[in-house]
Design an enzyme around this catalytic site. Sequence first.
Site, PDB file in Angstrom:
ATOM      1  N   MET A  48       0.741  -1.067   0.249  1.00 29.33           N
ATOM      2  CA  MET A  48       0.015   0.090  -0.480  1.00 29.33           C
ATOM      3  C   MET A  48       1.127   1.648   0.508  1.00 29.33           C
ATOM      4  O   MET A  48       0.990   2.286   0.958  1.00 29.33           O
ATOM      5  CB  MET A  48      -1.000  -0.158   1.166  1.00 29.33           C
ATOM      6  CG  MET A  48      -2.087  -0.896   1.619  1.00 29.33           C
ATOM      7  SD  MET A  48      -3.399  -1.621   2.352  1.00 29.33           S
ATOM      8  CE  MET A  48      -4.375  -0.096   2.149  1.00 29.33           C
ATOM      9  N   HIS A  49       1.808   1.322  -1.059  1.00 26.41           N
ATOM     10  CA  HIS A  49       2.762   2.452  -1.134  1.00 26.41           C
ATOM     11  C   HIS A  49       3.118   2.174  -2.445  1.00 26.41           C
ATOM     12  O   HIS A  49       3.492   1.235  -2.996  1.00 26.41           O
ATOM     13  CB  HIS A  49       3.635   2.398  -0.239  1.00 26.41           C
ATOM     14  CG  HIS A  49       4.405   1.046  -0.467  1.00 26.41           C
ATOM     15  ND1 HIS A  49       4.829   0.769   1.206  1.00 26.41           N
ATOM     16  CD2 HIS A  49       5.512   1.041  -0.619  1.00 26.41           C
ATOM     17  CE1 HIS A  49       5.998  -0.883   0.680  1.00 26.41           C
ATOM     18  NE2 HIS A  49       6.076  -0.356  -0.595  1.00 26.41           N
ATOM     19  N   ALA A  50       3.643   3.569  -2.825  1.00 26.54           N
ATOM     20  CA  ALA A  50       4.797   3.317  -4.584  1.00 26.54           C
ATOM     21  C   ALA A  50       6.006   4.456  -3.257  1.00 26.54           C
ATOM     22  O   ALA A  50       6.202   4.190  -2.397  1.00 26.54           O
ATOM     23  CB  ALA A  50       3.972   4.353  -4.956  1.00 26.54           C
ATOM     24  N   HIS A  95       1.834  -0.311  -5.106  1.00 28.13           N
ATOM     25  CA  HIS A  95       1.850  -2.344  -4.720  1.00 28.13           C
ATOM     26  C   HIS A  95       1.310  -2.583  -3.496  1.00 28.13           C
ATOM     27  O   HIS A  95       1.565  -1.321  -2.621  1.00 28.13           O
ATOM     28  CB  HIS A  95       2.925  -3.104  -5.366  1.00 28.13           C
ATOM     29  CG  HIS A  95       3.825  -2.084  -5.303  1.00 28.13           C
ATOM     30  ND1 HIS A  95       5.043  -1.054  -4.673  1.00 28.13           N
ATOM     31  CD2 HIS A  95       5.180  -2.844  -3.650  1.00 28.13           C
ATOM     32  CE1 HIS A  95       5.740  -1.208  -3.651  1.00 28.13           C
ATOM     33  NE2 HIS A  95       5.622  -1.698  -2.633  1.00 28.13           N
TER      34      HIS A  95
END
Length: 135
Positions: A48-50, A95
């Site tokens: 839950m980040h890039a 992602h």
Amino acid sequence: MIPDWIELRTLGDERGSLAVIEAGKQVPFAIRRVYYIFGTRPEVTRGMHAHHRTRQAAFAVRGKCAMLLDDGATRISVTLEDPAKGVMLEPMVWHEMSDFSPDCVLLVLADAEYDESDYIRNYGDFTNHVHSSQS
Ligand code: T46
């Protein structure tokens, strides 16, 4: 978006299988960091980040999990379940990993050391970055 897969040649004989990852060969970067994720419960979503800059490649070397990839325009979900087939996690791709099998070991190779300032952990911030880089 189209995921970039990394397919490793499996060296096998009657004793079992062996797969090799060499920096600059099977993965297109110099590996600066290796970590692995295991013991994740099936109902959990991770990631839950890039990343702003970090390039990574992820392999489920045991078990399976889902990997959602989102470039701010399109999102796809792929399944990692083959220890000889990984997926690239490029910079500025949001992602999320989910649906972990109890035995899943997710191996990640990165081109940079851990740096929390390289993370974008808010989806709204991520889309703002994507759109500002396009204008
Ligand atoms: C990613 C996906 C695929 C460190 O101290 N050093 C490290 O190298 C890493 C990767 C993490 N950490 C710390 C940061 C957190 O306090 O370990 C804790 C768990 O990390 P995080 O919540 O970011 O884990 P995931 O599974 O959500 O994401 C990880 C990676 O952090 C990330 O870069 O792309 O796996």
